[in-house]
Design an enzyme around this catalytic site. Structure first.
Site, PDB file in Angstrom:
ATOM      1  N   TYR A 156      34.298  39.522 -71.239  1.00 39.20           N
ATOM      2  CA  TYR A 156      32.868  39.179 -71.333  1.00 39.20           C
ATOM      3  C   TYR A 156      32.035  40.096 -70.431  1.00 39.20           C
ATOM      4  O   TYR A 156      31.032  40.668 -70.861  1.00 39.20           O
ATOM      5  CB  TYR A 156      32.670  37.711 -70.966  1.00 39.20           C
ATOM      6  N   LYS A 160      29.148  42.801 -71.456  1.00 34.92           N
ATOM      7  CA  LYS A 160      27.753  42.658 -71.017  1.00 34.92           C
ATOM      8  C   LYS A 160      27.296  43.814 -70.125  1.00 34.92           C
ATOM      9  O   LYS A 160      26.117  44.160 -70.125  1.00 34.92           O
ATOM     10  CB  LYS A 160      27.565  41.306 -70.322  1.00 34.92           C
TER      11      LYS A 160
HETATM   12  N1  LIG Z   1      24.238  30.253 -72.086  1.00 33.70           N
HETATM   13  C1  LIG Z   1      24.393  31.005 -71.014  1.00 33.70           C
HETATM   14  O1  LIG Z   1      24.636  30.509 -69.886  1.00 33.70           O
HETATM   15  C2  LIG Z   1      24.269  32.495 -71.117  1.00 33.70           C
HETATM   16  C3  LIG Z   1      24.189  33.232 -69.921  1.00 33.70           C
HETATM   17  C4  LIG Z   1      24.079  34.603 -69.990  1.00 33.70           C
HETATM   18  C5  LIG Z   1      24.016  35.252 -71.204  1.00 33.70           C
HETATM   19  N2  LIG Z   1      24.097  34.514 -72.351  1.00 33.70           N
HETATM   20  C6  LIG Z   1      24.046  35.274 -73.621  1.00 33.70           C
HETATM   21  O2  LIG Z   1      22.953  34.800 -74.376  1.00 33.70           O
HETATM   22  C7  LIG Z   1      23.259  34.917 -75.768  1.00 33.70           C
HETATM   23  C8  LIG Z   1      23.064  33.562 -76.451  1.00 33.70           C
HETATM   24  O3  LIG Z   1      23.971  32.633 -75.865  1.00 33.70           O
HETATM   25  P1  LIG Z   1      23.839  31.071 -76.096  1.00 33.70           P
HETATM   26  O4  LIG Z   1      24.164  30.420 -74.817  1.00 33.70           O
HETATM   27  O5  LIG Z   1      22.571  30.790 -76.777  1.00 33.70           O
HETATM   28  O6  LIG Z   1      25.101  30.864 -77.067  1.00 33.70           O
HETATM   29  P2  LIG Z   1      25.271  29.895 -78.326  1.00 33.70           P
HETATM   30  O7  LIG Z   1      26.746  29.829 -78.570  1.00 33.70           O
HETATM   31  O8  LIG Z   1      24.519  28.626 -78.121  1.00 33.70           O
HETATM   32  O9  LIG Z   1      24.564  30.730 -79.489  1.00 33.70           O
HETATM   33  C9  LIG Z   1      25.107  31.934 -79.950  1.00 33.70           C
HETATM   34  C10 LIG Z   1      24.767  32.094 -81.409  1.00 33.70           C
HETATM   35  O10 LIG Z   1      25.347  33.309 -81.880  1.00 33.70           O
HETATM   36  C11 LIG Z   1      25.901  33.080 -83.160  1.00 33.70           C
HETATM   37  N3  LIG Z   1      26.964  34.052 -83.443  1.00 33.70           N
HETATM   38  C12 LIG Z   1      28.202  34.114 -82.882  1.00 33.70           C
HETATM   39  N4  LIG Z   1      28.911  35.101 -83.454  1.00 33.70           N
HETATM   40  C13 LIG Z   1      28.109  35.686 -84.379  1.00 33.70           C
HETATM   41  C14 LIG Z   1      28.270  36.759 -85.292  1.00 33.70           C
HETATM   42  N5  LIG Z   1      29.430  37.436 -85.380  1.00 33.70           N
HETATM   43  N6  LIG Z   1      27.229  37.090 -86.097  1.00 33.70           N
HETATM   44  C15 LIG Z   1      26.061  36.403 -86.037  1.00 33.70           C
HETATM   45  N7  LIG Z   1      25.849  35.370 -85.209  1.00 33.70           N
HETATM   46  C16 LIG Z   1      26.864  35.019 -84.380  1.00 33.70           C
HETATM   47  C17 LIG Z   1      26.435  31.646 -83.092  1.00 33.70           C
HETATM   48  O11 LIG Z   1      26.640  31.093 -84.379  1.00 33.70           O
HETATM   49  C18 LIG Z   1      25.342  30.947 -82.286  1.00 33.70           C
HETATM   50  O12 LIG Z   1      24.337  30.405 -83.107  1.00 33.70           O
HETATM   51  C19 LIG Z   1      24.701  35.427 -75.849  1.00 33.70           C
HETATM   52  O13 LIG Z   1      24.676  36.813 -76.051  1.00 33.70           O
HETATM   53  C20 LIG Z   1      25.257  35.077 -74.492  1.00 33.70           C
HETATM   54  O14 LIG Z   1      26.329  35.917 -74.131  1.00 33.70           O
HETATM   55  C21 LIG Z   1      24.211  33.150 -72.342  1.00 33.70           C
END
Ligand SMILES: NC(=O)c1ccc[n+]([C@@H]2O[C@H](COP(=O)([O-])OP(=O)(O)OC[C@H]3O[C@@H](n4cnc5c(N)ncnc54)[C@H](O)[C@@H]3O)[C@@H](O)[C@H]2O)c1
Length: 260
Positions: A156, A160
């Site tokens: 991960y 990132k």
């Molecule tokens: N939640 C956190 O704490 C956090 C922290 C830092 C960064 N992020 C980043 O923010 C972004 C969103 O995360 P989140 O927490 O909303 O996650 P989440 O799992 O709630 O949402 C992610 C979305 O991406 C979609 N997805 C996954 N694989 C896919 C693919 N191959 N094609 C199209 N869509 C796809 C999923 O269906 C889902 O709707 C991610 O890139 C994550 O790494 C999240």
């Protein structure tokens, strides 16, 4: 009163859930026409329908961001339905927490394919269409894990960190063509991703799942986790003309947890 993104066409990958869905709402509330792009077709449809019911403009597009043809077709579909692309947010992501020696080639590839290759394909599809018009804003979702390495999180973190390298490189290459490329680095934000991992967070630290939240809160200077809405506000700013002189940045949204 016109919104900050009035009439602009915006793609949000991963728009069917968590942070991506909040970004769709924030953009639509400021007048954007939003394409909710997600591999989960039903999730994307629900977000787009809800936005439309509240008088916003949105369409759902099913797309796997790891597949080049899928991404190009999605971009074509969006332009046919909504018009020329102005904003592209790469928020689709996956996350696996496990000791490095248990990280299989399959998990490594999946993480890299969705988080890094998916962002690369999204940026290409966006820039191909934005460059001739010499205007566009791209926002890539990195993480605090794109700034600081962490145990049990090698794939991960690598993906990132890669997103930030990609963002900076494209920002330099396309600045003179009017395309801004920035990244956001959220800290801990409870979403579907968080729910799926709570057992892993607990196992890694030798605590119970219901202790995970207070563990994180104790480590964050603001003593609380973030909300998807707080991340969406930053995406809205970066997508808008208020950020006209900002490109190549990776903005922390982490309650003070990371400061570089
Ligand atoms: N939640 C956190 O704490 C956090 C922290 C830092 C960064 N992020 C980043 O923010 C972004 C969103 O995360 P989140 O927490 O909303 O996650 P989440 O799992 O709630 O949402 C992610 C979305 O991406 C979609 N997805 C996954 N694989 C896919 C693919 N191959 N094609 C199209 N869509 C796809 C999923 O269906 C889902 O709707 C991610 O890139 C994550 O790494 C999240």
């Amino acid at each position: 009163m016109s919104g900050k993104l009035e009439g602009r066409v915006a793609v949000v990958t991963g728009g069917g859930g968590g942070i991506g869905a909040e970004i769709c709402w924030a953009f639509a509330q400021q007048g954007a026409m939003v394409a909710v792009v997600d591999i989960e077709q039903e999730a994307a449809r629900q977000v787009a329908d809800a936005i439309q019911h509240s008088a916003g403009q949105a369409v759902a597009v099913a797309c796997d961001v790891t597949d080049c043809n899928d991404v190009e077709q999605a971009a074509d579909q969006v332009e046919q339905k909504l018009g020329p692309l102005a904003i592209w947010v790469n928020s689709a992501g996956v996350s696996y927490i496990l000791p490095f020696l248990d990280c299989t080639e399959e998990i490594w590839d999946r993480t890299m394919n969705v988080n890094l290759k998916g962002t690369f394909l999204g940026c290409q599809a966006a820039i191909r269409r934005m460059a001739p018009r010499r205007r566009g804003a791209i926002i890539n979702m990195s993480s605090q894990s794109g700034k600081v390495g962490n145990s049990h999180y090698a794939a991960y973190c690598a993906s990132k960190f890669g997103v930030i390298g990609l963002t900076q490189s494209l920002a330099v290459e396309f600045a003179a063509q009017g395309i801004r490329v920035n990244a956001i680095c959220p800290g801990v934000v409870p979403t579907g991703m968080w729910d799926k991992q709570i057992e892993d967070y607990a196992r890694k630290r030798g605590i119970k799942p219901d202790e995970v939240m207070s563990y994180f809160e104790s480590k964050i200077p603001m003593r609380r986790v973030g909300t998807a809405q707080e991340v969406a506000h930053v995406a809205l700013f970066l997508a808008s003309d208020e950020a006209a002189y900002i490109t190549g940045q990776a903005l922390n949204v982490s309650g003070g947890a990371v400061m570089h």
